[in-house]
Write an enzyme that holds these catalytic residues in place. Structure first.
Site: not given
Ligand code: PGA
Length: 253
Positions: A8-10, A95, A97, A171, A177, A212, A233-234
């Site tokens: 997930n590149w956001k 998600h 976010e 999640e 994050g 994470s 994500g990250g």
């Molecule tokens: P993260 O994000 O790996 O940076 O914690 C995961 C996500 O938001 O899907």
């Protein structure tokens, strides 16, 4: 054991050039396999170009969201059929976010899932409790997830195609994050709990863990049958790190 690793590149990276570089780095070591899928979810404007870059179609493409209507006067939105036509086969919905910054409610998420499934996209529904819920204990967290699933998946089992196109990503918000991933045993317990809720409707939903994850902790989650893979994500926008994660996932074929 089949596995799915999702990037997930956001809202990253800044340019199509960087996106192509990142995509190719993952694509070079991805084998075409029905047992281990690598899925990259870039920002929507990059999907089309990356689909062209994906010469051997080894990497699957997905979107990070879609709108609940297919067309009309909805300024700024992107529809499920549009992303499907660009080359996406998956879409992430709900998600945390988006729940936070776009104020998406469970009702909105429910409508989006229905439209996405009707458009023949595979849906990755994200659920997860906040730190306040988690502080009340694991049972409270489970109840929170149960309520999210109930509302997000309302009337979904009546749909065609059915829920074989549905994956749930657990999640926990406090793990996203923050560098503080959940304990694998908790993620496994929650995966079982999610399945027991969703699969009572006769489906066979698979569960990912997200929050994470990186090359150091990925094994701890995906070595278990209960966990179908990870939503990353990250670490997914660090080319070398994500390559390591692909290699780890490939061990579980
Ligand atoms: P993260 O994000 O790996 O940076 O914690 C995961 C996500 O938001 O899907």
């Amino acid at each position: 054991m089949s596995k799915l690793l999702v990037a997930n590149w956001k809202l990253n990276p800044n340019s199509i050039k960087e996106a192509e570089k990142l995509f190719l780095s993952a694509s070079r070591i991805t084998k075409r396999s029905k047992d281990v899928e690598v899925l990259i979810c870039p920002p929507a404007p990059f999907i089309d170009r990356l689909n062209t870059t994906n010469i051997e179609s080894k990497v699957k493409l997905g979107a990070q969201d879609c709108f609940w209507e297919e067309k009309g006067a909805y300024t700024g939105e992107v529809s499920a059929p549009m992303i499907k036509k660009l080359g996406a086969s998956y879409v992430i919905i709900g998600h945390s976010e988006r729940r936070k910054f776009q104020h998406e409610t469970d009702e909105i998420i429910n409508k989006k899932i229905k439209t996405a499934l009707r458009s023949n996209l595979k849906v990755i529904l994200c659920v997860g409790e906040s730190i306040n819920e988690r502080k009340k204990g694991f049972e409270a967290a489970k109840n929170f997830i149960k309520s999210q699933l109930f509302k997000d998946l309302k009337d979904i089992s009546n749909l065609q195609p059915p829920t074989s196109n549905l994956i749930v990503a657990y999640e926990p918000i406090w793990a996203i994050g923050t560098g503080k991933a959940a304990k694998p045993e908790d993620a496994i317990a929650m995966a079982k709990f999610i399945k027991s809720n969703v699969n009572s409707h006769g489906s066979n939903v698979k569960v990912l863990y997200g929050g994470s994850t990186d090359s150091r902790n990925l094994d701890g989650f995906i070595q278990h049958n209960e966990i179908y893979g990870a939503l990353v994500g990250g670490a997914s926008i660090k080319a070398e790190e994500f390559k390591k994660m692909i290699k780890i996932t490939q061990k579980y074929v």
